[in-house]
Design a protein around this motif. Structure first.
Motif, mmCIF file in Angstrom:
data_model
loop_
_atom_site.group_PDB
_atom_site.id
_atom_site.type_symbol
_atom_site.label_atom_id
_atom_site.label_comp_id
_atom_site.label_asym_id
_atom_site.label_seq_id
_atom_site.Cartn_x
_atom_site.Cartn_y
_atom_site.Cartn_z
ATOM 1 N N PRO A 30 6.733 -22.059 69.736
ATOM 2 C CA PRO A 30 7.639 -22.431 70.834
ATOM 3 C C PRO A 30 7.541 -21.474 72.023
ATOM 4 C CG PRO A 30 8.870 -21.451 69.031
ATOM 5 C CD PRO A 30 7.453 -21.637 68.542
ATOM 6 N N ASP A 31 6.922 -20.313 71.821
ATOM 7 C CA ASP A 31 6.706 -19.383 72.923
ATOM 8 C C ASP A 31 5.598 -19.858 73.844
ATOM 9 O OD1 ASP A 31 4.949 -18.867 70.660
ATOM 10 O OD2 ASP A 31 4.195 -17.158 71.822
ATOM 11 N N TYR A 32 4.747 -20.742 73.359
ATOM 12 C CA TYR A 32 3.589 -21.212 74.113
ATOM 13 C C TYR A 32 3.774 -22.660 74.574
ATOM 14 C CZ TYR A 32 -1.364 -21.781 75.268
ATOM 15 O OH TYR A 32 -2.541 -22.014 75.922
ATOM 16 N N PHE A 33 4.229 -23.506 73.673
ATOM 17 C CA PHE A 33 4.409 -24.932 73.972
ATOM 18 C C PHE A 33 5.860 -25.215 74.337
ATOM 19 C CE2 PHE A 33 0.727 -24.712 71.191
ATOM 20 C CZ PHE A 33 -0.181 -25.489 71.892
ATOM 21 N N LYS A 34 6.066 -26.279 75.084
ATOM 22 C CA LYS A 34 7.421 -26.658 75.464
ATOM 23 C C LYS A 34 7.647 -28.126 75.113
ATOM 24 C CE LYS A 34 6.513 -28.067 80.226
ATOM 25 N NZ LYS A 34 6.891 -27.881 81.619
ATOM 26 N N PRO A 35 8.907 -28.499 74.941
ATOM 27 C CA PRO A 35 9.192 -29.912 74.683
ATOM 28 C C PRO A 35 8.718 -30.756 75.867
ATOM 29 C CG PRO A 35 11.123 -28.558 74.246
ATOM 30 C CD PRO A 35 10.112 -27.669 74.925
ATOM 31 N N VAL A 36 8.279 -31.963 75.573
ATOM 32 C CA VAL A 36 7.782 -32.845 76.633
ATOM 33 C C VAL A 36 8.483 -34.198 76.508
ATOM 34 C CG1 VAL A 36 5.802 -33.637 75.280
ATOM 35 C CG2 VAL A 36 5.712 -33.742 77.760
ATOM 36 N N VAL A 148 -15.929 -18.360 68.565
ATOM 37 C CA VAL A 148 -15.206 -17.292 69.238
ATOM 38 C C VAL A 148 -13.922 -17.040 68.449
ATOM 39 C CG1 VAL A 148 -13.979 -16.635 71.353
ATOM 40 C CG2 VAL A 148 -16.100 -17.948 71.500
ATOM 41 N N VAL A 149 -13.588 -15.791 68.265
ATOM 42 C CA VAL A 149 -12.321 -15.448 67.640
ATOM 43 C C VAL A 149 -11.442 -14.871 68.738
ATOM 44 C CG1 VAL A 149 -11.169 -14.028 65.917
ATOM 45 C CG2 VAL A 149 -13.425 -14.996 65.427
ATOM 46 N N ALA A 150 -10.311 -15.489 68.967
ATOM 47 C CA ALA A 150 -9.390 -15.032 70.002
ATOM 48 C C ALA A 150 -8.290 -14.189 69.357
ATOM 49 C CB ALA A 150 -8.776 -16.222 70.732
ATOM 50 N N PHE A 151 -7.949 -13.107 70.003
ATOM 51 C CA PHE A 151 -6.890 -12.239 69.518
ATOM 52 C C PHE A 151 -5.761 -12.268 70.544
ATOM 53 C CE2 PHE A 151 -10.682 -10.644 67.548
ATOM 54 C CZ PHE A 151 -10.289 -10.259 66.275
ATOM 55 N N GLU A 152 -4.561 -12.046 70.056
ATOM 56 C CA GLU A 152 -3.435 -11.915 70.962
ATOM 57 C C GLU A 152 -2.514 -10.834 70.433
ATOM 58 O OE1 GLU A 152 -0.764 -15.248 71.331
ATOM 59 O OE2 GLU A 152 -0.648 -15.512 69.171
ATOM 60 N N ARG A 153 -1.788 -10.249 71.325
ATOM 61 C CA ARG A 153 -0.754 -9.289 70.959
ATOM 62 C C ARG A 153 0.535 -9.803 71.562
ATOM 63 N NH1 ARG A 153 1.787 -4.693 72.978
ATOM 64 N NH2 ARG A 153 2.366 -3.227 71.357
ATOM 65 N N ARG A 154 1.412 -10.240 70.703
ATOM 66 C CA ARG A 154 2.682 -10.782 71.170
ATOM 67 C C ARG A 154 3.674 -9.643 71.374
ATOM 68 N NH1 ARG A 154 3.659 -15.763 67.296
ATOM 69 N NH2 ARG A 154 5.256 -16.282 68.811
ATOM 70 N N PRO A 155 4.643 -9.832 72.252
ATOM 71 C CA PRO A 155 5.633 -8.760 72.485
ATOM 72 C C PRO A 155 6.291 -8.297 71.192
ATOM 73 C CG PRO A 155 5.938 -10.573 74.028
ATOM 74 C CD PRO A 155 4.922 -11.015 73.023
ATOM 75 N N LEU A 156 6.492 -7.016 71.090
ATOM 76 C CA LEU A 156 7.114 -6.436 69.897
ATOM 77 C C LEU A 156 8.616 -6.570 69.935
ATOM 78 C CD1 LEU A 156 4.936 -3.232 69.699
ATOM 79 C CD2 LEU A 156 4.675 -5.338 68.377
#
Length: 156
Positions: A30-36, A148-156
């Protein structure tokens, strides 16, 4: 079950089918996608289907839509770092959960891959969220493998 090319008049059906995959993504991220809203999604699909670089197919069974696949065709010129490239991006695929495990996803993927071959585009790629292991199994069945391997660091 039949698979046919989607047209602008299918926008509402595509939006309704998209709900099955979008809700999964929304629930997991839900941090990335939103209701549509359905009407917004339908307008987006209608606009995409008017573009010459977009193609979609819809699967129908028992007289109603049960799945779809959406593709984008890209072209990039040569630059100092990359060779010129033409490729097909399989952007979305969704099957009504009540119709899964009946070969619909395979038929839709087959339609997209055949259209790519017909355009002389041999490079096909797609992206999948790490949690979507069911879709990844379908993709691997068609010979897709991680590139490709994608990495992310989400807020702590």
């Amino acid at each position: 079950m039949t698979v046919r090319r989607a047209v602008g008049g299918d926008a509402h059906a595509l939006a309704a089918l998209n709900r099955f995959v979008h809700e999964t993504h929304l629930a997991r991220r839900p941090d990335y996608f939103k209701p549509v809203r359905a009407d917004e999604a339908a307008a987006w699909f209608r606009e995409r289907l008017e573009e010459r670089t977009t193609a979609a197919w819809i699967a129908e069974a028992e007289g109603r839509p049960v799945g779809y696949v959406l593709t984008f065709f890209h072209e990039r010129g040569e630059n100092p770092f990359h060779r010129p490239r033409r490729w097909c991006e399989i952007d979305q695929i969704a099957v009504d959960p009540a119709w899964r495990r009946r070969g619909i996803g395979r038929a839709l993927m087959g339609a997209a891959l055949e259209a790519s071959r017909a355009r002389g585009v041999h490079d096909v790629e797609l992206f999948s969220w790490a949690f979507n292991t069911e879709a990844q199994a379908l993709f691997r069945g068609f010979g897709f493998e991680p590139r490709v391997v994608a990495f992310e660091r989400r807020p702590l």
